[in-house]
Scaffold this active site. Structure first.
Site, PDB file in Angstrom:
ATOM      1  N   ASP A 135       0.525  -0.974  -0.067  1.00 52.58           N
ATOM      2  CA  ASP A 135       0.289   0.118   0.298  1.00 52.58           C
ATOM      3  C   ASP A 135       1.094   0.679  -0.231  1.00 52.58           C
ATOM      4  O   ASP A 135       1.990   1.184   0.265  1.00 52.58           O
ATOM      5  CB  ASP A 135      -0.794   0.003   1.603  1.00 52.58           C
ATOM      6  CG  ASP A 135      -2.238   0.651   1.333  1.00 52.58           C
ATOM      7  OD1 ASP A 135      -1.950   1.356   0.195  1.00 52.58           O
ATOM      8  OD2 ASP A 135      -2.189   1.804   2.570  1.00 52.58           O
TER       9      ASP A 135
ATOM     10  N   ASN B 296     -10.000   1.091   2.729  1.00 52.49           N
ATOM     11  CA  ASN B 296      -8.665   0.884   3.477  1.00 52.49           C
ATOM     12  C   ASN B 296      -9.334   0.858   4.862  1.00 52.49           C
ATOM     13  O   ASN B 296     -10.114   2.214   4.600  1.00 52.49           O
ATOM     14  CB  ASN B 296      -8.218   1.239   2.643  1.00 52.49           C
ATOM     15  CG  ASN B 296      -7.463   0.808   1.898  1.00 52.49           C
ATOM     16  OD1 ASN B 296      -8.559   0.512   0.808  1.00 52.49           O
ATOM     17  ND2 ASN B 296      -6.334   0.733   1.434  1.00 52.49           N
TER      18      ASN B 296
END
Length: 287
Positions: free
Chosen positions: A84, A233
């Site tokens: 990420d 997320n």
């Protein structure tokens, strides 16, 4: 069970108008908690390792990645591994050999043309390695000399036409959009721009991702999923659960020195948070 790919989870979620939860992990306890929480909810999940987490781990990707792969392979639900907010091209190129099936490449700090060129190059490399790639777009800036505006800066929003052009030119597989959430929020007070989300969903033909979801209330999250968000997320919510549980345990047991004691309650608290968020995403929004 074997690792699955982020792309297949998110693509399926987008087709079903649902969302897969993706949790940022920092320690082995984070990894174990996410898997346990997903198993409790009986739902697939994405384990995410950010570039910041790699920096915290002294720049070493493999120790945490290997632990995440091992946990995923022993999970009772499908688990994918995602890298990420990668800005380093060197770190990007470690992805394929570390068990990751996807990466979020973040070049938003650059002026628009440089952002696009860097993202295009990252997407080309990722696809050559059979990796799914996500990018993020807020108010890009840089077009008339102004600096880029971070996608999570107050007031930042993703313009549908600009987003469509960026996705087409960059070749990314998913786009994280700025619709009112902010990274690292410790209060759940974010209000999302659902009208903008509707326009983005109708304009773009790739799955949409919501970052900074820890600060978004349950009802807003449910509406966002119904409106087209396919990947959500979450990071700060786990850290809050972990830290709160440790604080409470040490306050009640000031003599404690065995880290296993307070890490156990911390892991359990994070697992409960994971289960709760996953169930929220599966709950239809209130009429």
């Amino acid at each position: 069970m074997p690792l699955v790919t982020t792309g297949e989870l998110v693509t399926r979620a987008a087709a079903e108008r649902s969302a897969v939860a993706a949790f940022n992990v920092i320690t082995l306890e984070h990894v174990e908690a996410v898997v346990a929480g997903a198993e409790s909810a009986q739902t697939a999940v994405v384990l995410q390792v950010s570039e910041n987490a790699v920096k915290f781990r002294q720049g070493r990707l493999l120790p945490l990645a290997r632990a995440a792969v091992a946990a995923a392979e022993r999970a009772a639900v499908p688990v994918a591994l995602h890298l990420d907010h990668v800005q380093s091209d060197d770190l990007l190129r470690q992805t394929a050999d570390a068990g990751f099936s996807s990466v979020m490449y973040d070049a938003a700090r650059l002026p628009y043309e440089q952002n696009l060129a860097a993202t295009r190059a990252a997407a080309d490399w990722a696809h050559s390695q059979n990796l799914w790639i996500e990018a993020e777009l807020g108010q890009v800036g840089g077009k008339t000399g102004e600096p880029p505006l971070d996608a999570h800066a107050p007031g930042a929003r993703t313009a549908p036409a600009e987003a469509r052009a960026f996705v087409t030119a960059s070749g990314v597989d998913a786009l994280a959009v700025a619709i009112g959430s902010t990274h690292a929020m410790t209060t759940r007070t974010a209000a999302l721009d659902h009208d903008l989300l509707k326009r983005l969903a109708s304009t773009l033909d790739v799955p949409l991702v919501l970052h900074g979801s820890s600060g978004v209330p349950d009802g807003e999250l449910a509406r966002a999923v119904a409106g087209g968000i396919a990947k959500v997320n979450v990071g700060t919510a786990l850290n809050m659960a972990m830290t709160g549980a440790i604080r409470d345990y040490l306050a009640e047991h000031p003599e404690a020195v065995d880290s296993r004691k307070y890490l156990t309650v911390a892991r359990e608290a994070m697992a409960r948070a994971v289960t709760g968020i996953i169930r929220t995403l599966a709950t239809p929004p209130a009429a």
